[in-house]
Design an enzyme around this catalytic site. Structure first.
Site, PDB file in Angstrom:
ATOM      1  N   GLU A   1     -17.916  -4.004  24.211  1.00 47.55           N
ATOM      2  CA  GLU A   1     -17.101  -5.218  24.348  1.00 47.55           C
ATOM      3  C   GLU A   1     -15.865  -5.197  23.455  1.00 47.55           C
ATOM      4  O   GLU A   1     -14.776  -5.587  23.864  1.00 47.55           O
ATOM      5  CB  GLU A   1     -17.935  -6.470  24.013  1.00 47.55           C
ATOM      6  CG  GLU A   1     -19.108  -6.732  24.943  1.00 47.55           C
ATOM      7  CD  GLU A   1     -20.350  -5.944  24.575  1.00 47.55           C
ATOM      8  OE1 GLU A   1     -20.348  -5.243  23.545  1.00 47.55           O
ATOM      9  OE2 GLU A   1     -21.350  -6.019  25.336  1.00 47.55           O
TER      10      GLU A   1
ATOM     11  N   HIS B   1      -4.072   3.336  -3.382  1.00 48.77           N
ATOM     12  CA  HIS B   1      -4.233   2.781  -2.030  1.00 48.77           C
ATOM     13  C   HIS B   1      -3.463   1.480  -1.825  1.00 48.77           C
ATOM     14  O   HIS B   1      -2.663   1.377  -0.911  1.00 48.77           O
ATOM     15  CB  HIS B   1      -5.722   2.554  -1.721  1.00 48.77           C
ATOM     16  CG  HIS B   1      -5.947   1.623  -0.566  1.00 48.77           C
ATOM     17  ND1 HIS B   1      -6.046   2.074   0.726  1.00 48.77           N
ATOM     18  CD2 HIS B   1      -6.037   0.259  -0.492  1.00 48.77           C
ATOM     19  CE1 HIS B   1      -6.181   1.039   1.538  1.00 48.77           C
ATOM     20  NE2 HIS B   1      -6.193  -0.075   0.827  1.00 48.77           N
TER      21      HIS B   1
ATOM     22  N   PRO C   1      -6.232  -5.064  10.923  1.00 49.50           N
ATOM     23  CA  PRO C   1      -7.684  -5.013  11.072  1.00 49.50           C
ATOM     24  C   PRO C   1      -8.047  -3.590  11.512  1.00 49.50           C
ATOM     25  O   PRO C   1      -7.691  -3.172  12.628  1.00 49.50           O
ATOM     26  CB  PRO C   1      -7.968  -6.048  12.170  1.00 49.50           C
ATOM     27  CG  PRO C   1      -6.751  -6.931  12.188  1.00 49.50           C
ATOM     28  CD  PRO C   1      -5.609  -6.031  11.843  1.00 49.50           C
TER      29      PRO C   1
ATOM     30  N   HIS D   1     -28.889 -15.409  24.086  1.00 49.82           N
ATOM     31  CA  HIS D   1     -27.872 -15.243  25.123  1.00 49.82           C
ATOM     32  C   HIS D   1     -27.137 -16.540  25.459  1.00 49.82           C
ATOM     33  O   HIS D   1     -26.237 -16.536  26.283  1.00 49.82           O
ATOM     34  CB  HIS D   1     -28.526 -14.687  26.400  1.00 49.82           C
ATOM     35  CG  HIS D   1     -28.803 -13.213  26.325  1.00 49.82           C
ATOM     36  ND1 HIS D   1     -29.493 -12.654  25.273  1.00 49.82           N
ATOM     37  CD2 HIS D   1     -28.464 -12.187  27.149  1.00 49.82           C
ATOM     38  CE1 HIS D   1     -29.577 -11.342  25.470  1.00 49.82           C
ATOM     39  NE2 HIS D   1     -28.957 -11.040  26.598  1.00 49.82           N
TER      40      HIS D   1
ATOM     41  N   ARG E   1     -23.453 -19.180  35.320  1.00 49.64           N
ATOM     42  CA  ARG E   1     -24.362 -18.314  36.071  1.00 49.64           C
ATOM     43  C   ARG E   1     -24.957 -19.102  37.245  1.00 49.64           C
ATOM     44  O   ARG E   1     -25.134 -18.592  38.334  1.00 49.64           O
ATOM     45  CB  ARG E   1     -25.500 -17.856  35.162  1.00 49.64           C
ATOM     46  CG  ARG E   1     -26.615 -17.152  35.905  1.00 49.64           C
ATOM     47  CD  ARG E   1     -27.739 -16.738  34.955  1.00 49.64           C
ATOM     48  NE  ARG E   1     -28.730 -15.955  35.671  1.00 49.64           N
ATOM     49  CZ  ARG E   1     -29.843 -16.471  36.176  1.00 49.64           C
ATOM     50  NH1 ARG E   1     -30.110 -17.754  36.042  1.00 49.64           N
ATOM     51  NH2 ARG E   1     -30.701 -15.705  36.823  1.00 49.64           N
TER      52      ARG E   1
ATOM     53  N   HIS F   1       0.833  -1.211   0.000  1.00 51.23           N
ATOM     54  CA  HIS F   1       0.000   0.000   0.000  1.00 51.23           C
ATOM     55  C   HIS F   1       0.866   1.258   0.000  1.00 51.23           C
ATOM     56  O   HIS F   1       1.275   1.731   1.062  1.00 51.23           O
ATOM     57  CB  HIS F   1      -0.904  -0.004   1.233  1.00 51.23           C
ATOM     58  CG  HIS F   1      -1.791  -1.205   1.323  1.00 51.23           C
ATOM     59  ND1 HIS F   1      -1.330  -2.445   1.719  1.00 51.23           N
ATOM     60  CD2 HIS F   1      -3.112  -1.353   1.050  1.00 51.23           C
ATOM     61  CE1 HIS F   1      -2.334  -3.308   1.683  1.00 51.23           C
ATOM     62  NE2 HIS F   1      -3.420  -2.682   1.287  1.00 51.23           N
TER      63      HIS F   1
ATOM     64  N   SER G   1     -22.992  -9.046  37.016  1.00 55.73           N
ATOM     65  CA  SER G   1     -23.274 -10.374  36.474  1.00 55.73           C
ATOM     66  C   SER G   1     -21.996 -11.177  36.252  1.00 55.73           C
ATOM     67  O   SER G   1     -21.977 -12.390  36.407  1.00 55.73           O
ATOM     68  CB  SER G   1     -23.992 -10.267  35.129  1.00 55.73           C
ATOM     69  OG  SER G   1     -25.189  -9.566  35.279  1.00 55.73           O
TER      70      SER G   1
ATOM     71  N   ASP H   1      -9.514   7.036   7.257  1.00 54.76           N
ATOM     72  CA  ASP H   1     -10.983   7.032   7.110  1.00 54.76           C
ATOM     73  C   ASP H   1     -11.561   5.687   7.519  1.00 54.76           C
ATOM     74  O   ASP H   1     -12.613   5.599   8.139  1.00 54.76           O
ATOM     75  CB  ASP H   1     -11.363   7.281   5.639  1.00 54.76           C
ATOM     76  CG  ASP H   1     -10.789   8.573   5.090  1.00 54.76           C
ATOM     77  OD1 ASP H   1     -11.180   9.639   5.573  1.00 54.76           O
ATOM     78  OD2 ASP H   1      -9.924   8.488   4.185  1.00 54.76           O
TER      79      ASP H   1
END
Ligand SMILES: Cc1ncc(C[n+]2csc(CCOP(=O)(O)OP(=O)(O)O)c2C)c(N)n1
Ligand SMILES: [Mg+2]
Length: 647
Positions: free
Chosen positions: A396, A258, A117, A458, A505, A27, A369, A154
């Site tokens: 997250e 690019h 990434p 969930h 849980r 690039h 939790s 960008d």
């Protein structure tokens, strides 16, 4: 003056163009566009030390727009880092070259983190900035006081993770964070107007950032903005209007610069336009000297600081100081064993070790939790970093990217919680932690249909398998309090491997009933129950299903069918055991079965295709959890019956 900067910047431009051309891939556009900004930053602002890249108080430079890797390699080479030579640059993108396609983190090289990434680098930078603030608070401003610079394009700013990370950075008032926005309005598909019309200034300001705008090819403007940024009371973004592929007559300003070599003819035209008379990879001596002087000057400045403050990190205590407290809790538990959710057991463990100055806890809005926050935790607040717990908010992905930054920065150990199902929102950052060999700990609770009424959205099914398939990631799924403690100990001791700790849980029965000085979970899988000397059956299980497996084993024994149960809290550690050990566990009986309330396929490597795999290969159900277990035939009666049919 402009001329000098321009010549220095052109060194970056031509190394980048030539390396991409030689590799026939890469690039060139971004390094050509951002060469001016990067030159000013490294020449006049960045505190760094090419002779000692790990200097703790260095400014961190993160190339979030990782495709522009040649920009970073050029800078490191030119300023005199030993990690990157000219021949490495000539080997750009070739096997085992440090100049990999995208920057790959190596300790002590100047490559601070793995990027590529898009957006990840921004979240890493927020983690760096948080660590800096925490250490500054701990050791004082004279010892730790540095900036974190992140270069983002960008693309980075379109990614969701950037919104999460920038928003948290603004909230926390991370004034030591400076984002250089390569605002060239071009991405791969063409002009960014095809897909985005954000008002960047409003966006940053609404997050609580300062925002400045410069022409990214005007040195005076860049210097002025960077000067201002040093004194900002908030995190600050500098929008640098640049031309992608700057200097290329036919491809400059276009997406065509690019991500592919400019081509020999076009490169000739760039040479003419920028008045560069040198052969490929040839940097004229006078410019090479000037660049080296920049590196040497930075080294000298760094040395003065280092000589004054040696060994500030003597607090590198281990778990040893907590061993007595951990042992005491185990003893009490053996005297009075009771059912407990493993998330609760995890909290009990954290209650002890959260007194360590190294652990930085947190959760993505599920503290209560995930049981990640203990009574002694102090919260990190906007502008106040004396605490050791971060409320990441419902973010997250950023949480995990930020934890990577915290782990990379120094010797802090980040852990963060969410539900196991939302590990899917974390996965790209987890993968990078594993690739970078970072000690990041994920506390993923509500780890199966055992969470009950919240239903299939969930209830994790395929999540454990997908996490287990990530190389260099330990996935722990402990069965009771003792295994939970052991998993935590192993996670903290795994300096080069991130760990997932998957927790229930619902309450689980205590299984281990005597103290063993050896950490049994360190084998990954071990015999937890045996009902007879001569056995016909091996049951392998993890987490909440281990007690079900023990019940099944006992029931079969009443019918003179003897078996053993292998508790397997961590497949990855089991896979690393000796062949003898693995054979002893797996090859004793013809029939091996697995029981785990999760996707079944991954267990076949232990059970073989002749074995039985009890689990769930469909989405879950909304109901009280015991009903769901029955619905999926994960019950004592059903499994016992099927095993008997098979024997
Ligand atoms: C998460 C992610 N999605 C997609 C890509 C593929 N990709 C690499 S660069 C790029 C466009 C980036 O645009 P911009 O940040 O503006 O970089 P520029 O073209 O200006 O150098 C894309 C889509 C990626 N690297 N990471
Ligand atoms: Mg762009």
């Amino acid at each position: 003056m402009s001329k000098q900067y321009k010549e220095l910047a052109n060194c970056i431009r031509f190394l980048s163009i030539d390396a991409v051309q030689k590799a026939n891939s890469g690039h060139p556009g971004m390094p050509m566009g951002m060469a001016d900004v990067a030159t000013v930053l490294f020449k006049d602002f960045l505190n760094f030390d090419p002779k000692n890249p790990s200097w703790i108080n260095r400014d961190r430079f993160v190339l979030s727009a990782g495709h522009g890797s040649m920009l970073l390699y050029s800078l490191l080479y030119l300023t005199g880092y030993k990690s990157i030579s000219l021949s490495d640059i000539k080997n750009f993108r070739q096997l085992d070259s440090i100049c990999a396609g995208h920057p790959e983190y190596h300790p002590n090289t100047g490559i601070e983190t793995t990027t590529g990434p898009l957006g990840q680098g921004i979240s890493n930078a927020v983690g760096f900035a948080i660590s800096e603030e925490i250490l500054k608070k701990k050791f004082g401003k004279r010892k730790i006081d540095h900036k974190t610079y992140v270069l983002a394009g960008d693309g980075c700013l379109m990614e969701g993770i950037s919104h999460e990370a920038l928003s948290l950075a603004g909230h926390l008032k991370l004034k030591n964070l400076i984002l250089l926005f390569d605002n060239n309005s071009i991405s791969i598909d063409g002009p960014t107007s095809l897909a985005v019309s954000d008002d960047h200034e409003k966006r940053f300001k609404s997050y609580g950032w300062n925002y400045l705008k410069v022409n990214g090819h005007n040195y005076q403007q860049i210097i002025k903005a960077l000067k201002k940024a040093q004194k900002s009371k908030k995190p600050i973004a500098i929008s640098c209007k640049t031309t992608i592929g700057y200097g290329s007559p036919n491809k400059g300003g276009k997406a065509s610069s690019h991500g592919s070599p400019l081509g020999k003819d076009e490169i000739q035209l760039v040479r003419r336009k920028l008045d560069w008379k040198h052969e490929p990879f040839q940097i004229p001596k006078n410019l090479l000297i000037k660049w080296k002087q920049i590196g040497d000057k930075a080294s000298k400045k760094a040395k003065r600081h280092k000589d004054k403050f040696k060994n500030i990190f003597s607090h590198n205590e281990t778990l040893n100081s907590f061993n007595r407290s951990i042992e005491k809790i185990k003893q009490d538990y053996f005297k009075n064993p009771k059912s407990l959710a493993t998330r609760k057991s995890s909290e009990i463990f954290l209650d002890i070790v959260s007194k360590s100055p190294s652990l930085i806890g947190g959760s993505a809005d599920l503290a209560g939790s995930n049981n990640t926050k203990t009574k002694d935790h102090k919260i990190i607040k906007p502008g106040n970093f004396s605490g050791n717990y971060i409320h990441y908010g419902v973010r997250e992905h950023a949480m995990c990217g930020i934890m990577n930054g915290i782990a990379l920065h120094s010797n802090l150990i980040p852990y963060g919680g969410t539900f196991l199902i939302f590990s899917d929102y974390c996965k790209p950052s987890i993968r990078l932690a594993a690739m970078m060999k970072q000690r990041v700990i994920y506390v993923f609770t509500h780890d199966s249909i055992g969470l009950g009424e919240d239903g299939p959205t969930h209830q994790p099914i395929e999540q454990l398998t997908s996490l287990r398939s990530i190389p260099n990631l330990n996935v722990f799924r402990p069965a009771d309090l003792i295994e939970t403690f052991e998993s935590w100990q192993l996670a903290i001791e795994s300096k080069k491997t991130p760990s997932v700790i998957a927790l229930t849980r619902q309450g689980v029965k205590p299984l281990r009933n005597k103290n063993n000085s050896k950490n049994e979970s360190s084998y990954g899988g071990y015999e937890i129950l045996r009902t007879g000397k001569e056995i016909k059956l091996t049951i392998i299980s993890s987490g909440s299903e281990t007690s079900l497996s023990c019940d099944i084993s006992h029931k079969l024994a009443t019918e003179s069918i003897y078996s053993k149960v292998i508790s397997m809290p961590c497949q990855e550690l089991f896979d690393q055991q000796t062949k003898d050990y693995k054979n002893k566990i797996l090859k004793e009986t013809d029939l091996v079965v697995s029981i785990e309330a999760s996707e079944t396929g991954y267990w076949k490597k232990y059970t073989g295709t002749n074995g039985l795999n009890f689990g769930i290969d469909n989405f879950g159900k909304s109901a009280p959890y015991k009903d769901i277990y029955n619905h999926f035939e994960l019950s004592l009666e059903s499994i016992t019956k099927k095993i008997k049919e098979k024997l």
